[in-house]
Design an enzyme around this catalytic site. Sequence first.
Site, PDB file in Angstrom:
ATOM      1  N   ALA A 141       0.856  -1.183   0.000  1.00 40.55           N
ATOM      2  CA  ALA A 141       0.000   0.000   0.000  1.00 40.55           C
ATOM      3  C   ALA A 141       0.895   1.238   0.000  1.00 40.55           C
ATOM      4  CB  ALA A 141      -0.899  -0.014   1.225  1.00 40.55           C
ATOM      5  N   GLY A 191       0.854  -5.014   1.002  1.00 44.96           N
ATOM      6  CA  GLY A 191      -0.324  -5.177   0.157  1.00 44.96           C
ATOM      7  C   GLY A 191      -0.013  -5.894  -1.149  1.00 44.96           C
ATOM      8  N   GLU A 209      -0.137  -9.408  -0.375  1.00 45.04           N
ATOM      9  CA  GLU A 209      -1.547  -9.753  -0.147  1.00 45.04           C
ATOM     10  C   GLU A 209      -2.307  -9.906  -1.469  1.00 45.04           C
ATOM     11  OE1 GLU A 209      -1.575  -6.448   2.644  1.00 45.04           O
ATOM     12  OE2 GLU A 209      -2.626  -7.726   4.077  1.00 45.04           O
ATOM     13  N   GLU A 228       4.745  -4.864   7.359  1.00 43.02           N
ATOM     14  CA  GLU A 228       3.945  -3.802   8.003  1.00 43.02           C
ATOM     15  C   GLU A 228       4.378  -3.523   9.432  1.00 43.02           C
ATOM     16  OE1 GLU A 228       2.700  -6.247   6.135  1.00 43.02           O
ATOM     17  OE2 GLU A 228       1.126  -5.466   4.823  1.00 43.02           O
TER      18      GLU A 228
END
Length: 262
Positions: free
Chosen positions: A63, A108, A111, A131
């Site tokens: 992200a 992300g 993910e 993260e």
Amino acid sequence: MSEVVRVERDGGIATIRLDRPPMNALNAEVQGALAAACAEVGSDRDAAAVIVYGGEKVFAAGADIKEMATMSYAEMAEHSTLLQDFTRALARIPKPTVAAITGYALGGGCEVALACDFRVAARKARLGQPEILLGIIPGAGGTQRLARLVGPARAKELIFSGRFVSADEALAIGLVDEVVDSEEPDAVYAAARARLQPYVGGPALALRAAKEAVDRGLEVDLESGLEIERMLFAGLFATDDQKAGMQSFVENGPGKATFSGS
Ligand code: CAA
């Protein structure tokens, strides 16, 4: 069509191409466009299978930290739904999907790869959920899909430490399914296509049912999962492909059926 997420089609396989240099950081625009691309390829009858590809250098480094850095709890309480929505949209594409990972697949980005059915990686690829190093946890499905894929203890170790995993280690723990040795820039993408090629011209409704039975079944107890399987299995007897597949076997032997996808 979005500039940062493009859908390309070739020979029955759709490619969702992430294109936000240098690292394909997944900002809100990419997240929304990725969800839209998943809906588009999911309902495209000409796309039998789907590749998610970030280009020859990187898959996605997560992200967009710069976008998130100053967000308040109230803002993230709202935005975190979208974070899960785009990986859910990917996981729910009712056809085989593969992530073609050439470089970093972090946060992300990892993910997104976890939301695909399969992962093909270059030898130099690096995967991870870093993260924790930002003072947060994975928020696009990582705590759930990573644990389901590699087991809870391995997932916790990766999430607690935030360390990067080499392609070889990822293969050993089941985080990726194939490591591509070639240095050719498009070798990973070619391997991803080769992995999906057998599904082009396949019994699309049976493939859809197989994916749904496995994925939905993993979310429930065994008896409920078996019931999901039973209903999907019986439902396939309403398809042309079941008639064609069985008739072909009876007349010509195994593996010779031609399917229409209906
Ligand atoms: N968000 C925003 N910008 C990012 C980014 C990210 N996730 N990852 C890299 N960038 C930017 C860098 O800031 C840098 O920008 P500038 O050129 O403007 O300085 C540019 O991309 C190139 O990055 P580096 O100079 O750091 O390149 P590198 O080769 O030295 O390192 C890297 C590459 C290992 C990927 C490193 O950039 C890195 O660790 N990135 C962050 C990875 C990360 O923590 N991801 C998790 C994000 S949070 C998340 O994803 C939450 C969730 O679950 C949804």
